[in-house]
Design a protein around this motif. Structure first.
Motif, PDB file in Angstrom:
ATOM      1  N   TYR A  78      -1.256  10.513   6.187  1.00  0.00           N
ATOM      2  CA  TYR A  78      -2.361   9.570   6.592  1.00  0.00           C
ATOM      3  C   TYR A  78      -3.261  11.083   6.931  1.00  0.00           C
ATOM      4  CZ  TYR A  78       1.149   6.265   6.042  1.00  0.00           C
ATOM      5  OH  TYR A  78       1.845   4.970   6.198  1.00  0.00           O
ATOM      6  N   ILE A 134      -5.169   6.534   3.292  1.00  0.00           N
ATOM      7  CA  ILE A 134      -5.800   6.868   1.454  1.00  0.00           C
ATOM      8  C   ILE A 134      -5.346   5.957   0.519  1.00  0.00           C
ATOM      9  CG2 ILE A 134      -8.277   8.256   2.281  1.00  0.00           C
ATOM     10  CD1 ILE A 134      -6.643  10.166   0.914  1.00  0.00           C
ATOM     11  N   GLY A 135      -4.121   5.403   1.226  1.00  0.00           N
ATOM     12  CA  GLY A 135      -2.963   4.851   0.133  1.00  0.00           C
ATOM     13  C   GLY A 135      -2.310   6.302  -0.705  1.00  0.00           C
TER      14      GLY A 135
ATOM     15  N   SER B 162      -9.932  -3.485  -2.350  1.00  0.00           N
ATOM     16  CA  SER B 162     -10.909  -2.055  -2.444  1.00  0.00           C
ATOM     17  C   SER B 162      -9.290  -1.766  -3.418  1.00  0.00           C
ATOM     18  CB  SER B 162     -11.749  -1.688  -1.070  1.00  0.00           C
ATOM     19  OG  SER B 162     -10.654  -1.283  -0.523  1.00  0.00           O
ATOM     20  N   GLU B 163      -9.680  -0.797  -3.681  1.00  0.00           N
ATOM     21  CA  GLU B 163      -8.550   0.360  -4.423  1.00  0.00           C
ATOM     22  C   GLU B 163      -8.670   1.609  -3.804  1.00  0.00           C
ATOM     23  OE1 GLU B 163      -9.796   1.117  -8.855  1.00  0.00           O
ATOM     24  OE2 GLU B 163      -8.943  -1.153  -9.430  1.00  0.00           O
ATOM     25  N   LEU B 164      -7.443   1.423  -3.959  1.00  0.00           N
ATOM     26  CA  LEU B 164      -7.231   3.147  -2.298  1.00  0.00           C
ATOM     27  C   LEU B 164      -5.844   3.425  -3.526  1.00  0.00           C
ATOM     28  CD1 LEU B 164      -5.935   1.699   0.817  1.00  0.00           C
ATOM     29  CD2 LEU B 164      -7.620   2.013   0.300  1.00  0.00           C
ATOM     30  N   LEU B 165      -6.106   5.410  -3.590  1.00  0.00           N
ATOM     31  CA  LEU B 165      -5.517   6.575  -4.770  1.00  0.00           C
ATOM     32  C   LEU B 165      -3.879   5.171  -5.347  1.00  0.00           C
ATOM     33  CD1 LEU B 165      -5.727   9.427  -2.997  1.00  0.00           C
ATOM     34  CD2 LEU B 165      -7.322   8.086  -3.502  1.00  0.00           C
ATOM     35  N   GLY B 166      -4.091   5.982  -6.660  1.00  0.00           N
ATOM     36  CA  GLY B 166      -2.871   5.560  -6.736  1.00  0.00           C
ATOM     37  C   GLY B 166      -3.573   3.834  -7.147  1.00  0.00           C
ATOM     38  N   SER B 167      -1.438   3.188  -7.117  1.00  0.00           N
ATOM     39  CA  SER B 167      -2.018   1.939  -7.009  1.00  0.00           C
ATOM     40  C   SER B 167      -2.266   0.976  -6.032  1.00  0.00           C
ATOM     41  CB  SER B 167      -0.394   1.481  -8.356  1.00  0.00           C
ATOM     42  OG  SER B 167       0.977   2.072  -7.741  1.00  0.00           O
ATOM     43  N   ARG B 168      -2.118   1.686  -5.421  1.00  0.00           N
ATOM     44  CA  ARG B 168      -2.571   0.611  -3.948  1.00  0.00           C
ATOM     45  C   ARG B 168      -3.977   0.041  -3.762  1.00  0.00           C
ATOM     46  NH1 ARG B 168       1.196   5.345  -0.499  1.00  0.00           N
ATOM     47  NH2 ARG B 168       3.411   4.505  -1.620  1.00  0.00           N
ATOM     48  N   PHE B 233       7.161  -6.289   5.716  1.00  0.00           N
ATOM     49  CA  PHE B 233       6.814  -5.093   5.845  1.00  0.00           C
ATOM     50  C   PHE B 233       7.032  -3.406   5.391  1.00  0.00           C
ATOM     51  CE2 PHE B 233       7.678  -7.907   9.181  1.00  0.00           C
ATOM     52  CZ  PHE B 233       6.540  -8.545  10.560  1.00  0.00           C
ATOM     53  N   SER B 235       6.729   0.375   6.048  1.00  0.00           N
ATOM     54  CA  SER B 235       6.967   1.484   6.594  1.00  0.00           C
ATOM     55  C   SER B 235       5.029   2.065   7.004  1.00  0.00           C
ATOM     56  CB  SER B 235       7.623   2.290   6.639  1.00  0.00           C
ATOM     57  OG  SER B 235       7.277   3.324   5.180  1.00  0.00           O
ATOM     58  N   ALA B 236       4.885   2.781   8.418  1.00  0.00           N
ATOM     59  CA  ALA B 236       3.463   2.967   8.913  1.00  0.00           C
ATOM     60  C   ALA B 236       3.736   3.989   9.639  1.00  0.00           C
ATOM     61  CB  ALA B 236       2.429   1.814   8.395  1.00  0.00           C
ATOM     62  N   TYR B 244      12.815  -0.982   7.787  1.00  0.00           N
ATOM     63  CA  TYR B 244      11.046  -1.071   7.516  1.00  0.00           C
ATOM     64  C   TYR B 244      11.031  -0.319   5.444  1.00  0.00           C
ATOM     65  CZ  TYR B 244       9.999  -2.264  12.202  1.00  0.00           C
ATOM     66  OH  TYR B 244       9.982  -2.983  13.146  1.00  0.00           O
ATOM     67  N   ARG B 311       1.802  -3.176   4.431  1.00  0.00           N
ATOM     68  CA  ARG B 311       0.912  -2.522   5.851  1.00  0.00           C
ATOM     69  C   ARG B 311      -0.141  -3.816   5.788  1.00  0.00           C
ATOM     70  NH1 ARG B 311       0.349   3.304   3.791  1.00  0.00           N
ATOM     71  NH2 ARG B 311       2.120   4.304   3.429  1.00  0.00           N
ATOM     72  N   VAL B 319      -2.745  -3.890   3.072  1.00  0.00           N
ATOM     73  CA  VAL B 319      -2.283  -2.235   1.674  1.00  0.00           C
ATOM     74  C   VAL B 319      -1.276  -2.906   1.090  1.00  0.00           C
ATOM     75  CG1 VAL B 319      -2.006  -0.568   2.168  1.00  0.00           C
ATOM     76  CG2 VAL B 319      -3.765  -0.967   2.894  1.00  0.00           C
ATOM     77  N   ASP B 321       1.056  -1.699  -2.340  1.00  0.00           N
ATOM     78  CA  ASP B 321       1.467  -1.600  -4.162  1.00  0.00           C
ATOM     79  C   ASP B 321       1.082  -2.399  -5.148  1.00  0.00           C
ATOM     80  OD1 ASP B 321       2.037   0.205  -5.951  1.00  0.00           O
ATOM     81  OD2 ASP B 321       2.525   1.906  -5.039  1.00  0.00           O
ATOM     82  N   GLU B 323       2.676  -1.716  -8.432  1.00  0.00           N
ATOM     83  CA  GLU B 323       3.467  -1.354  -8.767  1.00  0.00           C
ATOM     84  C   GLU B 323       4.583  -2.161  -7.939  1.00  0.00           C
ATOM     85  OE1 GLU B 323       4.317   2.908  -8.765  1.00  0.00           O
ATOM     86  OE2 GLU B 323       6.668   2.496  -9.888  1.00  0.00           O
TER      87      GLU B 323
END
Lengths: 339, 344
Positions: A78, A134-135, B162-168, B233, B235-236, B244, B311, B319, B321, B323
């Motif tokens: 993060y 940002i994932g 919106s696409e974040l990094l990887g498959s998120r 939920f 984790s974050a 979580y 998330r 957010v 994933d 996957e």
């Protein structure tokens, strides 16, 4: 001018990272005036008028916008950040952002309300607990895209809506930049000097230097200011009103304005049939705070486009106020040049 | 960008169609169109999308909810600002400066009002404003507003997929379009197989306001077993601990007194056997999902829950994933295949 405001707002340029905005402005004005970039990044422009000016008039608008700067990347990937400029955390939670030179997508996360303790549903997390997601799976993945010191800014489209309104980030002060560009591209009666200033949002740093360099007799700060003409707010608490034209300040938290100039603005507006209103509350501050104290002192006027939800990702202005402000600013620049 | 292009395309299309609880029409149309590839789709009396395919002794119902949280217009004030209330569990901490769409006679853009720091005290920023202090600014006078907006109109939160990094990915309404996407993806995975069981699909309305859609739809389906696909939920920061799920850690297999224990165990066994990423989610009573309504519908239905870790639930930047949607779909498909095989 609307298209220009849109393009300007779409560029990212937090305080100290105004490069893209400056490059855009240079493209727009280079065929119409002489310009230079000073050590702090201010874009200083001289535009020849039809006549030499009796007094040197400086017009100022700031290029920077409020946003975020990345301070650290956590082990989980993060991004921690500091606010750049005054932003209320309440407008940041759950917002989409972009980060760094690669402009990667991110979001400002928040603990789901389902998991919040009873009675704490309205509690806003502390600024230091805010973060951008940002994932990234971990720190190493995040570091491929972002470094501490990178800028982050609000994502979101420029939207025209309702009866002549527009919504965007960074209208503060790209609306002002657009007005100055329009003036530079038009024919002026008198010589004029312009400063597209840096770092206003962290304390009017840029304008302090550019005012020194230009050494004006008079200055007009072209800004946006806090319109609170919204549901539940009445009378003078509204500060200024969208649709009632350029807003002229008598005092704010950084400047007591010259009374003669303030009065003259209303006199000229009335004479020319330009919509104009006073700012009815002592609040906020702008580059005038730095400019009026420059060298031996400068007489300053501020004309602002009324803007709702200032310093949020969703600033709102009424487009007609940009036109009215432009007319007033042009007329006042002429007044001061021959005063 | 990632290896989950089919799931991503499904989710994006589903998230683009809006549908706040009780006004799911647009979302229902989008979901029905996608379901038609696999079975005839119908809309039931409450608005849920339903379909049935296959033959067999066992009848399995797959459920995901169609509705998303939002707001509802309660009044238009003298200056044309819209006063609003929650429709579903909207989070008041994310309302200030949020961009919204009012689903009136036409779609109307709006911004939720906020106060800039210049006009507020520093301590004001510690508390979110309540509904009595905020409104939606649509840039219109009262007269103009009344032409396009009516009381009771729903409001959705704007936000790009919106696409974040990887498959998120981040988007509004991943709760529960991710579940709808998982079921559609499951149907794709089993479309060429000869199933030994009957499948009913239900994309149910009004989960966020209490589960009326699932209650009625499950009664009408009268299935033997049900699997609901919802979000739960992840984790974050501030959401940590064993309780979580890990985002990207696989589908969450629900265990709860109200869920059928054998189904839960079976799902875990299949996940292990087929190498499908999964993680348990254990609850001490009911589940807070459509499972609670489905379980007690008609003569009772054995019910299981698969959840997709999420998330920022109930915000415009949920957010997930991709996957985890894929593993949910795969596990559902394998379970159906196994149940059908046994009966065949």
């Amino acid at each position: 001018m609307l298209e220009m405001i849109k393009e300007l707002c779409t560029l990212s340029g937090i305080s100290g990272r105004e490069n893209a905005v400056r490059d855009y402005i240079i493209e727009k004005i280079k065929d119409y005036a002489e310009y230079s970039v000073d050590p702090l990044g201010n874009l200083i422009v001289f535009k020849k008028g039809k006549n030499p000016a009796k007094n040197k008039v400086m017009l100022d608008a700031h290029m920077d916008e409020v946003g975020m700067i990345i301070t650290a990347i956590t082990a989980e990937g993060y991004l921690k950040f500091a606010k750049v400029g005054g932003i209320d955390s309440r407008v940041m939670l759950g917002r989409a952002v972009r980060v760094g030179d690669k402009a990667v997508n991110g979001v400002i996360g928040i603990k789901p309300v389902h998991l919040v303790d009873k009675g704490a549903e309205a509690d806003i997390p502390k600024s230091e607990d805010l973060y951008i997601d940002i994932g990234a799976k971990d720190k190493a993945e995040a570091e491929e895209y972002v470094r501490p010191g990178d800028a982050a800014w609000f994502a979101g489209d420029f939207v025209e809506f309702g009866n002549g309104f527009v919504k965007s980030k960074a209208l503060d002060d790209r609306a002002g930049c657009a007005i100055l560009i329009e003036l530079i591209r038009s024919e002026l009666q008198y010589d004029a000097w312009f400063s597209f200033s840096t770092q206003e949002e962290i304390g009017t740093r840029g304008a302090q230097a550019s005012a020194f360099t230009i050494a004006p007799d008079y200055a007009i700060v072209v800004e946006t200011t806090t319109a609170a003409d919204i549901s539940g707010v009445k009378d003078e608490k509204r500060v200024c009103i969208c649709g009632k034209g350029g807003t002229v300040s008598f005092m704010d938290r950084s400047t007591i304005y010259n009374k003669e100039l303030f009065d003259k603005a209303f006199e000229v507006a009335e004479r020319e049939g330009i919509a104009c209103q006073p700012k009815t509350m002592v609040a906020g501050g702008n580059d005038a705070g730095a400019i009026h104290k420059s060298r031996g002192g400068v007489k300053v006027l501020t004309v602002s486009v009324p803007c709702r939800y200032l310093h949020s990702p969703s600033c709102v202005i009424k487009y007609s106020d940009v036109d009215e402000s432009l007319k007033l600013i042009k007329a006042m620049a002429e007044e001061f040049a021959k005063w | 960008m990632n290896n989950f292009s089919e799931v991503s395309a499904l989710l994006k299309e589903l998230c683009a169609a809006k549908g706040v609880s009780g006004a799911e029409n647009e979302a229902a149309k989008a979901a029905a169109k996608l379901l038609e590839k696999y079975m005839p789709a119908k809309i039931d009396p409450l608005g849920s999308v339903t379909g049935t395919a296959g033959e067999g002794e066992t009848h399995i119902l797959l459920d995901a909810h169609l509705d998303q949280i939002g707001l509802i217009v309660t009044a238009i004030d003298e200056d044309g600002f819209l006063k609003v209330a929650k429709c579903g569990g909207a989070d008041i901490r994310v309302l200030a400066a949020a961009e919204v769409t009012v689903h009136g006679k036409e779609n109307v853009f709006g911004v939720i009002t906020s106060t800039p720091p210049h006009l507020s005290k520093p301590e004001d920023s510690n508390k979110a404003k309540g509904f009595d202090e905020i409104a939606v600014d649509i840039g219109m006078t009262k007269e103009e507003a009344e032409k396009v907006v009516s009381l009771g109109d729903r409001i959705t939160f704007n936000g790009a997929y919106s696409e974040l990094l990887g498959s998120r990915v981040a988007s509004p309404s991943i709760d529960d379009r991710a579940g709808v996407a998982a079921i559609l993806r499951c149907l794709e995975l089993i479309k060429d197989k000869k199933l030994g069981c009957k499948i009913s699909v239900m994309f149910s309305v009004q989960e966020e306001t209490g589960g009326s859609g699932a209650q009625a739809g499950a009664f009408a389906a009268a299935a033997d077993e049900a699997i609901a696909a919802d979000v739960s939920f992840a984790s974050a920061p501030g959401v940590s601990g064993e309780k979580y799920a890990k985002l990207g850690g696989g589908t969450m297999i629900g265990y709860a007194p109200s869920l059928d224990y054998e189904m839960s165990r079976k799902l875990s066994e299949i996940a292990e056997k087929k190498n499908i990423p999964s993680q348990p989610e254990v609850m001490g009573g009911k589940t807070g999902t459509n499972c609670d309504e489905i379980q007690v519908s008609g003569r009772g239905v054995k019910t299981a829950l698969l959840s997709i870790p999420l998330r920022n639930m109930h915000t415009a930047v949920e957010v997930c994933d991709l996957e985890d949607i894929e593993s949910t779909a795969r596990l559902m498909a394998e379970y159906i295949t196994e149940r059908g095989g046994k009966n065949a």
